[in-house]
Design an enzyme around this catalytic site. Structure first.
Site, PDB file in Angstrom:
ATOM      1  N   ASN A   1       0.860  -1.201   0.000  1.00 58.20           N
ATOM      2  CA  ASN A   1       0.000   0.000   0.000  1.00 58.20           C
ATOM      3  C   ASN A   1       0.890   1.244   0.000  1.00 58.20           C
ATOM      4  O   ASN A   1       1.505   1.558   1.010  1.00 58.20           O
ATOM      5  CB  ASN A   1      -0.898  -0.030   1.258  1.00 58.20           C
ATOM      6  CG  ASN A   1      -1.747   1.225   1.388  1.00 58.20           C
ATOM      7  OD1 ASN A   1      -1.953   1.953   0.411  1.00 58.20           O
ATOM      8  ND2 ASN A   1      -2.232   1.497   2.596  1.00 58.20           N
ATOM      9  N   TRP A   2       0.931   1.919  -1.142  1.00 63.61           N
ATOM     10  CA  TRP A   2       1.810   3.098  -1.256  1.00 63.61           C
ATOM     11  C   TRP A   2       1.264   4.316  -0.509  1.00 63.61           C
ATOM     12  O   TRP A   2       1.965   5.296  -0.362  1.00 63.61           O
ATOM     13  CB  TRP A   2       1.984   3.476  -2.726  1.00 63.61           C
ATOM     14  CG  TRP A   2       2.795   2.519  -3.535  1.00 63.61           C
ATOM     15  CD1 TRP A   2       3.436   1.394  -3.085  1.00 63.61           C
ATOM     16  CD2 TRP A   2       3.067   2.592  -4.938  1.00 63.61           C
ATOM     17  NE1 TRP A   2       4.081   0.770  -4.121  1.00 63.61           N
ATOM     18  CE2 TRP A   2       3.873   1.489  -5.273  1.00 63.61           C
ATOM     19  CE3 TRP A   2       2.705   3.485  -5.946  1.00 63.61           C
ATOM     20  CZ2 TRP A   2       4.327   1.253  -6.568  1.00 63.61           C
ATOM     21  CZ3 TRP A   2       3.142   3.254  -7.243  1.00 63.61           C
ATOM     22  CH2 TRP A   2       3.955   2.151  -7.549  1.00 63.61           C
ATOM     23  N   LYS A   3       0.006   4.267  -0.123  1.00 61.03           N
ATOM     24  CA  LYS A   3      -0.644   5.442   0.487  1.00 61.03           C
ATOM     25  C   LYS A   3      -0.432   6.653  -0.435  1.00 61.03           C
ATOM     26  O   LYS A   3      -0.459   6.490  -1.658  1.00 61.03           O
ATOM     27  CB  LYS A   3      -0.103   5.695   1.889  1.00 61.03           C
ATOM     28  CG  LYS A   3      -0.061   4.421   2.737  1.00 61.03           C
ATOM     29  CD  LYS A   3       0.196   4.693   4.187  1.00 61.03           C
ATOM     30  CE  LYS A   3       0.442   3.382   4.910  1.00 61.03           C
ATOM     31  NZ  LYS A   3       0.161   3.446   6.324  1.00 61.03           N
TER      32      LYS A   3
ATOM     33  N   HIS B   1      -9.548   1.079   5.263  1.00 61.06           N
ATOM     34  CA  HIS B   1      -8.235   1.324   5.887  1.00 61.06           C
ATOM     35  C   HIS B   1      -8.413   2.275   7.068  1.00 61.06           C
ATOM     36  O   HIS B   1      -9.205   3.215   7.005  1.00 61.06           O
ATOM     37  CB  HIS B   1      -7.267   1.911   4.860  1.00 61.06           C
ATOM     38  CG  HIS B   1      -5.844   1.860   5.333  1.00 61.06           C
ATOM     39  ND1 HIS B   1      -5.344   2.776   6.228  1.00 61.06           N
ATOM     40  CD2 HIS B   1      -4.842   0.988   5.069  1.00 61.06           C
ATOM     41  CE1 HIS B   1      -4.077   2.464   6.483  1.00 61.06           C
ATOM     42  NE2 HIS B   1      -3.749   1.388   5.792  1.00 61.06           N
TER      43      HIS B   1
ATOM     44  N   GLU C   1      -6.705   4.644   8.125  1.00 61.96           N
ATOM     45  CA  GLU C   1      -6.446   6.073   7.851  1.00 61.96           C
ATOM     46  C   GLU C   1      -7.675   6.744   7.238  1.00 61.96           C
ATOM     47  O   GLU C   1      -7.918   7.923   7.463  1.00 61.96           O
ATOM     48  CB  GLU C   1      -5.204   6.209   6.947  1.00 61.96           C
ATOM     49  CG  GLU C   1      -3.927   5.904   7.721  1.00 61.96           C
ATOM     50  CD  GLU C   1      -2.768   5.377   6.910  1.00 61.96           C
ATOM     51  OE1 GLU C   1      -2.791   5.462   5.672  1.00 61.96           O
ATOM     52  OE2 GLU C   1      -1.821   4.851   7.530  1.00 61.96           O
TER      53      GLU C   1
ATOM     54  N   GLU D   1      -5.552  -5.346  10.663  1.00 60.78           N
ATOM     55  CA  GLU D   1      -4.547  -4.297  10.866  1.00 60.78           C
ATOM     56  C   GLU D   1      -4.810  -3.590  12.192  1.00 60.78           C
ATOM     57  O   GLU D   1      -5.615  -2.650  12.246  1.00 60.78           O
ATOM     58  CB  GLU D   1      -4.634  -3.274   9.734  1.00 60.78           C
ATOM     59  CG  GLU D   1      -4.369  -3.830   8.359  1.00 60.78           C
ATOM     60  CD  GLU D   1      -3.746  -2.781   7.451  1.00 60.78           C
ATOM     61  OE1 GLU D   1      -2.609  -2.992   7.027  1.00 60.78           O
ATOM     62  OE2 GLU D   1      -4.378  -1.737   7.217  1.00 60.78           O
TER      63      GLU D   1
ATOM     64  N   GLY E   1       2.176   1.959  10.820  1.00 54.25           N
ATOM     65  CA  GLY E   1       3.120   3.070  10.679  1.00 54.25           C
ATOM     66  C   GLY E   1       3.811   3.459  11.972  1.00 54.25           C
ATOM     67  O   GLY E   1       4.463   4.510  12.037  1.00 54.25           O
TER      68      GLY E   1
ATOM     69  N   SER F   1       3.240  -2.367  10.483  1.00 53.49           N
ATOM     70  CA  SER F   1       4.695  -2.374  10.691  1.00 53.49           C
ATOM     71  C   SER F   1       5.322  -3.729  10.365  1.00 53.49           C
ATOM     72  O   SER F   1       6.253  -4.183  11.042  1.00 53.49           O
ATOM     73  CB  SER F   1       5.035  -1.941  12.125  1.00 53.49           C
ATOM     74  OG  SER F   1       4.614  -0.606  12.327  1.00 53.49           O
TER      75      SER F   1
ATOM     76  N   GLY G   1       2.629  -1.314   4.299  1.00 54.35           N
ATOM     77  CA  GLY G   1       2.670   0.109   3.977  1.00 54.35           C
ATOM     78  C   GLY G   1       4.104   0.553   3.711  1.00 54.35           C
ATOM     79  O   GLY G   1       4.653   0.353   2.622  1.00 54.35           O
ATOM     80  N   GLY G   2       4.721   1.141   4.722  1.00 57.28           N
ATOM     81  CA  GLY G   2       6.061   1.743   4.583  1.00 57.28           C
ATOM     82  C   GLY G   2       7.076   0.842   3.892  1.00 57.28           C
ATOM     83  O   GLY G   2       7.836   1.300   3.028  1.00 57.28           O
TER      84      GLY G   2
HETATM   85  C1  PEP Z   1      -0.899  -0.029   5.950  1.00 61.45           C
HETATM   86  O1  PEP Z   1      -0.778   1.000   5.318  1.00 61.45           O
HETATM   87  O2  PEP Z   1      -1.908  -0.696   5.823  1.00 61.45           O
HETATM   88  C2  PEP Z   1       0.187  -0.445   6.854  1.00 61.45           C
HETATM   89  C3  PEP Z   1       0.086  -1.608   7.458  1.00 61.45           C
HETATM   90  O3  PEP Z   1       1.231   0.412   7.011  1.00 61.45           O
HETATM   91  P1  PEP Z   1       2.653   0.072   7.696  1.00 61.45           P
HETATM   92  O4  PEP Z   1       3.140  -1.206   7.088  1.00 61.45           O
HETATM   93  O5  PEP Z   1       3.524   1.238   7.332  1.00 61.45           O
HETATM   94  O6  PEP Z   1       2.429  -0.066   9.162  1.00 61.45           O
END
Ligand code: PEP
Length: 255
Positions: free
Chosen positions: A9-11, A98, A100, A170, A176, A216, A237-238
């Site tokens: 997930n590039w966000k 999500h 966010e 999640e 994050g 994470s 994500g990251g």
């Molecule tokens: C996400 O964006 O769904 C996510 C899990 O981010 P991260 O891996 O950065 O925690």
């Protein structure tokens, strides 16, 4: 056997050119690794969808996803994107729910149920996110929080539609933050989610649906998380923003 899936997930990251370069790099890299048994889905900003869908069209095991869609089919919703528009780019998946979007855009379970309906009606597979926040976890209310999200956002679906979903657990406190769920916490929750699905839809569906872990997850901890019996891959994500890291996470899935 359940499908193994790793979603990146590039966000809100990567300009158009940066996105195209990333995909060219992972196409080149993946030709030297055999990861065909893992479905790899890249969830990009809308600007990349059509070009990346086109690039990935003939590449086995890669797909592109949107990160959101509107709950209405069309109309006067300036700045929004419909499920039909996403489908017209060649994308086959969409992230819905999500944390966010729940947090910054006020999306609640009722609205998310409508998004799931419209995604399915437009032949998009929802990658649906559920997860408790830190207050709920600390108050030992995490199971109840997940139960409510499942019931209000998803359990209206008939079996024939529910089975099409990909779920992602999640925990909000892990997204994050650099704090990852322990394998005990992740496996415990994935098992609980499967048991709730079993109660509602029966064993065949509860054992067939893929449930991903997100929060994470990185090259260091992916393997132990993915080795959990009820964890079928990850939503990253990251650590999905660098091609080699994303592919290393894909490669840590047990074959
Ligand atoms: C996400 O964006 O769904 C996510 C899990 O981010 P991260 O891996 O950065 O925690």
């Amino acid at each position: 056997m359940r499908k193994k899936i790793v979603v990146g997930n590039w966000k809100m990251n990567k300009t158009y050119n940066e996105g195209i370069e990333f995909v060219d790099e992972i196409i080149k890299e993946s030709l030297s690794h055999s990861t065909d048994d893992v479905l790899k889905i890249i969830a990009t900003p809308y600007i990349h969808l059509a070009a990346i869908a086109n690039k990935l069209e003939h590449l086995n095991g890669f797909e592109v996803a949107a990160q959101n869609c509107h709950h209405n089919p069309k109309g006067a919703y300036t700045g929004e994107i419909s499920a039909a528009m996403i489908e017209s780019t060649g994308a086959k998946y969409v992230i819905i729910g999500h944390s966010e979007r729940r947090l910054y855009s006020g999306e609640n379970n009722n609205l998310l149920a409508q998004k799931v309906n419209i995604a399915l009606a437009n032949n998009l597979t929802p990658i649906f996110c559920i997860g408790e926040n830190l207050i709920e976890r600390n108050a030992n209310m995490h199971l109840e929080a997940i139960k409510i999200q499942l019931k209000e956002a998803l359990f209206h679906l008939p079996s024939k539609d529910f089975i099409k979903l990909i779920l992602a657990y999640e925990p909000v406190w892990a997204i994050g933050t650099g704090v990852t769920a322990t394998i005990h916490q992740a496996q415990g929750m994935h098992n609980y989610i499967r048991s709730e699905i079993n109660k509602k839809y029966g064993k065949e569906i509860s054992t067939a649906i893929s449930i991903l872990y997100g929060g994470s997850c990185n090259t260091k901890n992916a393997k132990e998380l993915f080795d959990c019996i009820d964890v079928d891959g990850g939503l990253i994500g990251g650590s999905s923003l660098i091609g080699s890291e994303y592919l290393a996470i894909v490669n840590s899935i047990k074959k």
